[in-house]
Design a protein around this motif. Structure first.
Motif, PDB file in Angstrom:
ATOM      1  N   UNK A   6      15.296  46.189  12.475  1.00 47.40           N
ATOM      2  CA  UNK A   6      16.436  46.141  11.649  1.00 47.40           C
ATOM      3  C   UNK A   6      16.510  45.053  10.552  1.00 47.40           C
ATOM      4  N   UNK A   7      17.113  45.599   9.347  1.00 49.65           N
ATOM      5  CA  UNK A   7      17.009  44.457   7.974  1.00 49.65           C
ATOM      6  C   UNK A   7      18.467  44.821   7.363  1.00 49.65           C
ATOM      7  N   UNK A  14      16.317  48.438  -1.972  1.00 52.01           N
ATOM      8  CA  UNK A  14      15.479  47.669  -2.657  1.00 52.01           C
ATOM      9  C   UNK A  14      14.660  46.598  -1.882  1.00 52.01           C
ATOM     10  N   UNK A  15      14.753  46.612  -0.650  1.00 50.55           N
ATOM     11  CA  UNK A  15      13.853  45.802   0.254  1.00 50.55           C
ATOM     12  C   UNK A  15      12.731  46.887   0.916  1.00 50.55           C
ATOM     13  N   UNK A  16      12.727  47.916   0.488  1.00 49.31           N
ATOM     14  CA  UNK A  16      11.799  49.253   1.047  1.00 49.31           C
ATOM     15  C   UNK A  16      10.483  48.341   1.366  1.00 49.31           C
ATOM     16  N   UNK A  17       9.649  48.012   0.372  1.00 46.26           N
ATOM     17  CA  UNK A  17       8.519  47.280   0.325  1.00 46.26           C
ATOM     18  C   UNK A  17       8.301  46.269   1.481  1.00 46.26           C
ATOM     19  N   UNK A  19      10.070  46.260   4.175  1.00 40.72           N
ATOM     20  CA  UNK A  19      10.322  47.202   5.578  1.00 40.72           C
ATOM     21  C   UNK A  19       9.083  47.932   5.705  1.00 40.72           C
ATOM     22  N   UNK A  20       8.385  48.354   4.771  1.00 40.38           N
ATOM     23  CA  UNK A  20       7.223  49.034   4.966  1.00 40.38           C
ATOM     24  C   UNK A  20       5.942  47.985   5.343  1.00 40.38           C
ATOM     25  N   UNK A  21       5.999  47.018   4.803  1.00 36.92           N
ATOM     26  CA  UNK A  21       5.011  45.801   5.128  1.00 36.92           C
ATOM     27  C   UNK A  21       5.060  45.357   6.593  1.00 36.92           C
ATOM     28  N   UNK A  22       6.503  45.173   6.751  1.00 37.09           N
ATOM     29  CA  UNK A  22       6.505  44.387   8.299  1.00 37.09           C
ATOM     30  C   UNK A  22       6.276  45.736   9.292  1.00 37.09           C
ATOM     31  N   UNK A  23       6.675  46.849   9.053  1.00 38.57           N
ATOM     32  CA  UNK A  23       6.381  47.856  10.172  1.00 38.57           C
ATOM     33  C   UNK A  23       4.698  48.174  10.288  1.00 38.57           C
ATOM     34  N   UNK A 111      15.436  35.780  21.541  1.00 46.95           N
ATOM     35  CA  UNK A 111      14.350  35.484  22.550  1.00 46.95           C
ATOM     36  C   UNK A 111      13.171  34.569  21.607  1.00 46.95           C
ATOM     37  N   UNK A 112      12.926  34.966  20.676  1.00 46.21           N
ATOM     38  CA  UNK A 112      11.849  34.627  19.930  1.00 46.21           C
ATOM     39  C   UNK A 112      12.569  34.326  18.388  1.00 46.21           C
ATOM     40  N   UNK A 113      12.137  33.152  17.514  1.00 42.74           N
ATOM     41  CA  UNK A 113      12.591  33.141  16.270  1.00 42.74           C
ATOM     42  C   UNK A 113      11.344  32.711  15.396  1.00 42.74           C
ATOM     43  N   UNK A 114      10.959  33.684  14.428  1.00 39.15           N
ATOM     44  CA  UNK A 114       9.938  33.499  13.567  1.00 39.15           C
ATOM     45  C   UNK A 114      10.366  33.228  12.255  1.00 39.15           C
ATOM     46  N   UNK A 115      10.008  32.167  11.605  1.00 40.91           N
ATOM     47  CA  UNK A 115      10.405  31.553  10.321  1.00 40.91           C
ATOM     48  C   UNK A 115       9.294  31.764   9.344  1.00 40.91           C
ATOM     49  N   UNK A 116       9.132  32.824   8.258  1.00 44.41           N
ATOM     50  CA  UNK A 116       7.913  32.866   7.679  1.00 44.41           C
ATOM     51  C   UNK A 116       8.212  32.650   6.186  1.00 44.41           C
ATOM     52  N   UNK A 117       6.887  32.266   5.474  1.00 44.84           N
ATOM     53  CA  UNK A 117       6.895  31.812   4.085  1.00 44.84           C
ATOM     54  C   UNK A 117       6.431  33.169   3.380  1.00 44.84           C
ATOM     55  N   UNK A 118       5.263  33.749   3.904  1.00 45.03           N
ATOM     56  CA  UNK A 118       4.829  34.942   3.510  1.00 45.03           C
ATOM     57  C   UNK A 118       4.677  35.978   4.543  1.00 45.03           C
ATOM     58  N   UNK A 119       4.896  37.441   4.535  1.00 47.67           N
ATOM     59  CA  UNK A 119       4.927  38.390   5.504  1.00 47.67           C
ATOM     60  C   UNK A 119       3.579  38.231   6.597  1.00 47.67           C
ATOM     61  N   UNK A 120       2.563  37.904   6.054  1.00 46.17           N
ATOM     62  CA  UNK A 120       1.490  37.646   6.759  1.00 46.17           C
ATOM     63  C   UNK A 120       1.687  36.559   7.844  1.00 46.17           C
TER      64      UNK A 120
END
Length: 128
Positions: A6-7, A14-17, A19-23, A111-120
């Motif tokens: 979910x997002x 506008x956030x399709x890219x 979504x596609x990258x995370x999936x 249960x887990x929190x992930x903070x990211x700067x880049x999707x990688x």
């Protein structure tokens, strides 16, 4: 293993890219991804009455092993999805861009929190 993703929803997708990258990151590790805007609404090509949309959303969450929510932007729907998953005992993984304002409530049920700067970074932190 199935992951409900979910997002924050935008009509113009506008956030399709993102979504596609995370999936794609999770699918590369063999996870089956479920995302309502992508899979059910077909990027806005199909519309559903709100009650049908929520029923289908809850069914997707019920059939998932994990609920992953991008909390970089706040959204009422994200809170509903998180609370529903938590009440059902389905693990909630919260991800968010560095500097995002995540509520204490969300932090309390994740249960887990992930903070990211880049999707990688999601891949490194989730899969180590």
């Amino acid at each position: 293993m199935k992951v409900y993703f979910g997002i924050k929803y935008y009509e113009d997708c506008r956030n399709r890219l993102i979504i596609e990258q995370i999936c794609a990151i999770l699918e590369n590790y063999g996870y089956e991804m479920s995302c309502v805007i992508r899979d059910m609404e077909k990027w806005g090509a199909e519309e559903f009455p709100p009650d049908e949309l929520m029923k289908a959303t809850f069914e997707e969450i019920d059939s998932s092993n994990i609920v992953m929510l991008d909390l970089s932007e706040k959204g009422v729907g994200l809170g509903i999805e998180a609370g529903y998953a938590y009440a059902k005992g389905i693990p909630v993984v919260a991800i968010a861009k560095k500097g995002s304002d995540i509520s204490n409530t969300m932090l309390g049920i994740a249960n887990q929190v992930i903070i990211y700067e880049k999707l990688e970074d999601i891949e490194k932190m989730f899969f180590g």
